[in-house]
Each structure stands twice: as structure tokens, then as C-alpha cells.
Design an enzyme around this catalytic site. Sequence first.
Site, PDB file in Angstrom:
ATOM      1  N   THR A 181      33.131 102.613  29.023  1.00  0.00           N
ATOM      2  CA  THR A 181      31.707 102.501  29.361  1.00  0.00           C
ATOM      3  C   THR A 181      31.216 101.064  29.222  1.00  0.00           C
ATOM      4  OG1 THR A 181      31.418 104.738  28.510  1.00  0.00           O
ATOM      5  CG2 THR A 181      29.421 103.441  28.865  1.00  0.00           C
ATOM      6  N   ARG A 462      34.973 104.671  47.737  1.00  0.00           N
ATOM      7  CA  ARG A 462      35.968 103.826  47.062  1.00  0.00           C
ATOM      8  C   ARG A 462      37.393 104.133  47.502  1.00  0.00           C
ATOM      9  NH1 ARG A 462      33.645 103.124  40.880  1.00  0.00           N
ATOM     10  NH2 ARG A 462      32.020 101.673  41.495  1.00  0.00           N
TER      11      ARG A 462
HETATM   12  P1  ADP Z   1      33.311 108.080  28.568  1.00  0.00           P
HETATM   13  O1  ADP Z   1      32.824 107.209  29.706  1.00  0.00           O
HETATM   14  O2  ADP Z   1      33.682 109.412  28.999  1.00  0.00           O
HETATM   15  O3  ADP Z   1      32.387 108.016  27.405  1.00  0.00           O
HETATM   16  P2  ADP Z   1      34.904 105.969  27.453  1.00  0.00           P
HETATM   17  O4  ADP Z   1      36.191 105.446  27.918  1.00  0.00           O
HETATM   18  O5  ADP Z   1      33.720 105.105  27.597  1.00  0.00           O
HETATM   19  O6  ADP Z   1      34.679 107.383  28.123  1.00  0.00           O
HETATM   20  O7  ADP Z   1      34.992 106.334  25.909  1.00  0.00           O
HETATM   21  C1  ADP Z   1      36.023 107.132  25.399  1.00  0.00           C
HETATM   22  C2  ADP Z   1      36.270 106.681  23.975  1.00  0.00           C
HETATM   23  O8  ADP Z   1      37.166 107.588  23.351  1.00  0.00           O
HETATM   24  C3  ADP Z   1      36.905 105.308  23.880  1.00  0.00           C
HETATM   25  O9  ADP Z   1      36.172 104.506  23.012  1.00  0.00           O
HETATM   26  C4  ADP Z   1      38.302 105.605  23.354  1.00  0.00           C
HETATM   27  O10 ADP Z   1      38.832 104.575  22.564  1.00  0.00           O
HETATM   28  C5  ADP Z   1      38.070 106.860  22.551  1.00  0.00           C
HETATM   29  N1  ADP Z   1      39.296 107.655  22.342  1.00  0.00           N
HETATM   30  C6  ADP Z   1      40.249 107.934  23.254  1.00  0.00           C
HETATM   31  N2  ADP Z   1      41.230 108.658  22.710  1.00  0.00           N
HETATM   32  C7  ADP Z   1      40.898 108.852  21.404  1.00  0.00           C
HETATM   33  C8  ADP Z   1      41.509 109.508  20.311  1.00  0.00           C
HETATM   34  N3  ADP Z   1      42.693 110.092  20.425  1.00  0.00           N
HETATM   35  N4  ADP Z   1      40.870 109.487  19.118  1.00  0.00           N
HETATM   36  C9  ADP Z   1      39.677 108.881  18.964  1.00  0.00           C
HETATM   37  N5  ADP Z   1      39.070 108.217  19.966  1.00  0.00           N
HETATM   38  C10 ADP Z   1      39.645 108.210  21.169  1.00  0.00           C
END
Ligand code: ADP
Length: 631
Positions: A181, A462
Site C-alpha cells: 500500500t 492494464r
Molecule cells: P493490502 O493492500 O491488502 O493491505 P499490503 O501489501 O499493503 O496489502 O499489506 C500486507 C501486509 O501484510 C504487508 O505489510 C506484509 O508485510 C504483511 N504480511 C504478509 N505476510 C505476512 C505474515 N506471514 N505475517 C505477518 N505479516 C505479513
Amino acid sequence: MSIRKLLCLALSVIMVLTVFTGCGAPANDSNSLFKPGKYTGEGQGFGGAIEVEVEVDTDKILNIKVLPHKETQGVSDAAFSTIPKKIVETQSIAVDTVAGCTVSSKGILEAVKAALTQTAADMDKLEKAVENVVSTETITKESDVVIVGGGGAGMSAAVEALKAGSSVTVVEKMPAVGGNTILAGSAYNTSDQERQKTHEMSASELKRIEDIVALEPKNDLMKSWQETLKKEIEDYKAAKGTYLFDSPSLHKLQTYMDGDYVGNPELIDVFGEKAFEGYEFLTGLGAEWVDGVNAAVGATWMRSHTPTAKYGAKGASFVLPQVEYVEKNGGEILLNSKAEELIMENGKCVGVKGKTTEGQPFEVRAKKNVILATGGFGANVEMRQKYNKHWPKLDESVQTTNHVGATGDGIVMAEAAGANLVGMEWIQMLPTYGKGVFTAYIENQFYINKEGKRFVKEDGRRDELSKAVLEQTDAQIYIISDANTVKDGVTVNGSKVDEQLVGNGYVFKADTLEDLAKQINVPYEDLKASVDQFNNSIKTGTDPFGRTVFDKEFGKAPFYAGLTNPMVHHTMGGVEINTNTQVLDKQGNVIPGLYAAGEVTGGIHGSNRLGGNAIAGITLFGRIAGQNASK
Ligand code: ADP
């Protein structure tokens, strides 16, 4: 001996010492590690040089101060908050780089090393890693709602859960919140007639609406959207409207049809209804917006809302306002904590367990519910390849715009807990990315290939744009802009193009089109013909490639060209949810205790996500998850 001779002798002793100890060992007292004082050093970061000031006494690094730098705010923050602290704690420069901001980390380490080299007696000692003893005891926590993932969806959920009176723990694997994000290209799509009144609707745009009304409906929901739209556009015409028309029904229809009717209409219905509320939610938390509306790449309509640089560059305004709220209102954010498994008891999800970055196990239990908000899998090459059906290849040679943590962990964990996955084969490439990009908005830009020719309608989808770019020479293209995109060296949302990008080998600037053509090595006549074609399309309302989204005539110097190429950007598929954001199993039943929101879910964007729809989707479904999980 005369005073002068004494001085000369003293000077030569100092010189000998300096030469003798050489770089890396100038401390002159053999028992001390350092020569006390403050030393500056420089390293290379992502945005340029990083300079630090290191303060030492005879045997200790006391303090490391980072001087003003040009690293991306939000994205590199974790490196600056972690690395200097770790060096002081361990008195060693052999500390790990911070995941997600490796280049900034290396720059800081290089700068500290350069500073210490001027004072340390024994650099080898400083470069020895300090052994870290990690406890094997499980850290246990409990709160009403447990949210896995601290990106836009997770943090929006956290705000709503706190507002509903729940205690909240956010489990985040990276050293900083923000996920994909915070890297987003700054577009929040929602219909918003107040803002859209600043933009005139062209005949070709009106025709597009009429064509949508006339489509054969795929189901009752689509039919109801069309009926609403038909009525709205009749009212608009009766009121002799000239501004760009928009409404939730048009937004829903475009989302559904430009995702090839693959998305779940029930989710799209909620999406279209709640998009504006999500925008107001962010505004209420502190986000500020530039005037008017834009069209993000692949948005296909001028409804993208652009935040100001108040919270920093790019997508910071889509996550940091929520983080501020969560921190002020008692939510707990556990960083460096990677969830590895959902805790299931009697078919219900009751928490999550995993390990900290250092390897210590943790378990966080939910008194109410768990929300998965772990994002997509754009950075997981194995998963990309496993599910890809529509791109020639998505192996490691294909770059991604995603942060390193976008590895689909939540999808894997949910599937192991019985969740159904939908739309996994739909992986989005962003047609234009890389060091040549400085804005996400296309309304005043056009694309040329290396031969100087336009080749596609730049306001298209896209997937279509990416396919078209992949067919061009070197699979690279130039985005051409003028002063309507970059004013006084800065873009509408504060990207400092002249100061930070021009001259990086990807972004070119010129006062004349001739000079721009020369710099990027394309025939001037072709570039000029592309400009004429662009302007003629505005005048006649007919573009040879079918483009309908335009803003101003092109031609106001200075001119810019940015060299870009497609990269993996978003994964449309994921965990199946219902409109309450409850996760469904393979039989379509709700998995008790488990909610999901954001890119970890599938079913909203179908086969192709409209540019600017992701931020709206993660925000509004994050909110719904937070509200429902608190019940
Ligand atoms: P969204 O747009 O759906 O909010 P993002 O990519 O912005 O997705 O955020 C997803 C977040 O989840 C990221 O900060 C990522 O590091 C975190 N994340 C992904 N996998 C894990 C995990 N196994 N444990 C904890 N956090 C996680």
C-alpha cells in the site's frame, strides 16, 4: 630547539602517525578503540548519498545521527530507525540489512563504516558480528481482534475494530508497516461528482456510458446497475450537464466488465457503494487531497483521487493516517513478527502463530476474530509460476513493483485452514514501471515506442497495455509528458522530478521536442506526429487507437520522457470471502472466526483490476472486516 623546529617535528610525528596507522586505525592511544569525537561518512542509498555523523568516545560508539537524505519516506524508515540503533547496541557494524529497504540499509552501513574508518583503531573488531542468543520461549498475547498484516487493509480494519471498542493486535512480519500500500502509485478511485465537475465530458466519453447501458446484462445485479445508470444519465442530460458524469453504478459496471465479468458481482456491488465512504474515512483520519480528479494508468475513467504529500510520497496517505489512529487509541502493532499458521480449534480460527525475525516463537489469540490482511503474492516467483496461465512467463527474470513481503503467506495459511481460493490465475502487470516513472496518471501523457510512435490507447486496461508494451522493441516504452504533468519540476502529488529523477538515465527533460527526441534517440518527425495526433484526437473526439480520456492539449514546455517497462504488480486472486468479508471454505461455508480483506482476497477485480481500484477496495473491505470481526 627553536619553537618553529618543535612545531615542525610535532607535525611530522602527526603525519607519520596518520600515514602509519593509515585508514582504519587512527586512534592514537593504543589502549583505546577510537579517537573521541564526531565523524561524518557517506554511503550510497536508493535516492542518492546518505550521510551520517557518528559520535564516539575512547571505547564506545555513542550515537549515530543520520543527516538529511533523499530516501523514500515511509519505505526506508525502518532502515533508519533500526540500523543505527542496532550498531550502537551491539557496537558492531556487522548488523543485518532491513528487509524491504536493503539499499538504504547498505547505504547507512557504508556511511557509518566510512565515518568509523577515520577514528577506529581496529576495524576488524567492529566488523565482527555479535552473536544473538534467541529465547525459545513462546511469546503469548491475546486481544479481541487479531489482524495479520499491517498494510492498508489491515490498518483500516484495525481502526474500525478499535472504534467498535475491541482491543486490537496487528501482526506484521516486516520491520515497518505499509506493505504494498505504501508503495502504491497514489490513486483512490471513487465517483465524486463535486470533484469531477472540474472536468468536461467529451462526446466519446458519453458514448462509452451509453454503450455500457446497452450491454447485454450477465445477471440481475448487473441489470440493476444498468437501470440505475440509464436513469442517472437521462437526468444528467435533462439537466444539460457538461461535466464528467460518474456514479457508483458506472464504477461498478466498469469494474465488472473490465474484469471480464470474472469478479463476484455481490462484492463489486458493495465495492461501488462504499468507495466514497472509504475516501471520507481516510480524509477524516487526516489524509489530504489535491484538487480535481485524475486517471491512474488503467483506471479508464477520471475518478482517481490523489493525496497530497502530507504523509510522504506515493501511498503513504493510504496507510499512515490509520497507523496514527491505531497508535493513539491503544492498538498494538507487533513488527518483525511473521505469522506462519492459523490456530484452528474445533473448526474455528482462534489466533495465529509464527516466529519473530530473530526466531522466537509467538502465539497471538483472538477473543473475537482473526482478520487476514497479508496482501498478494506478486513477489513470490514460485507462486506466480504455479498459478500463471495468461503471461508468457513470470519467472525471476520478470521484475515486480511489489515489496519483498508480498509472498502470499496469508493465501497459503488460509488454504491450509480449508479456505477456498478464487481467481488465482489472474496476475496483473503494470505496463509502465521503473526508474522512468514519476506519476501514475495518464490524462496528460502518451506513450511512444523506441521508434517514436504511439502504439496503444493509453487509457486502456492494464492487461491490454502490458501486452502491447511487451510487443514493442526491448519491451520498453517512453512515457511522454509536458508541463501539464510536471509543473516547476514537481508532479501534482509532490514527486520532485527535476531534483531527483532527471539525469538518472531513465528520465529525460528538454525545452523543445527536438531536443527531447535527440536525447531519447527517436526520430523527431515521429515524436512530433504523435503529439499532433494526441491534440487532434482531443479536437475531433476521435483517436486512431480509441482513447477517450484526455485532459489538456499537449505542448507546454518543458517536455519529459520516462523509460519504463511492465512489471508484476497485483494479484487479483486470493481467499474467497462473502460481503461480510468472512472467509469461505471449499463448500461455500463460512470458516468461523476468520475474516479477510485486501489483496489477500479474490473475487473483486476479476481478470483485470482497474488502476486506482485497489486502494478503494483494501480500504473499504478492511473497514468492513474490522467492524464485523468486532461483533
Ligand atoms: P493490502 O493492500 O491488502 O493491505 P499490503 O501489501 O499493503 O496489502 O499489506 C500486507 C501486509 O501484510 C504487508 O505489510 C506484509 O508485510 C504483511 N504480511 C504478509 N505476510 C505476512 C505474515 N506471514 N505475517 C505477518 N505479516 C505479513
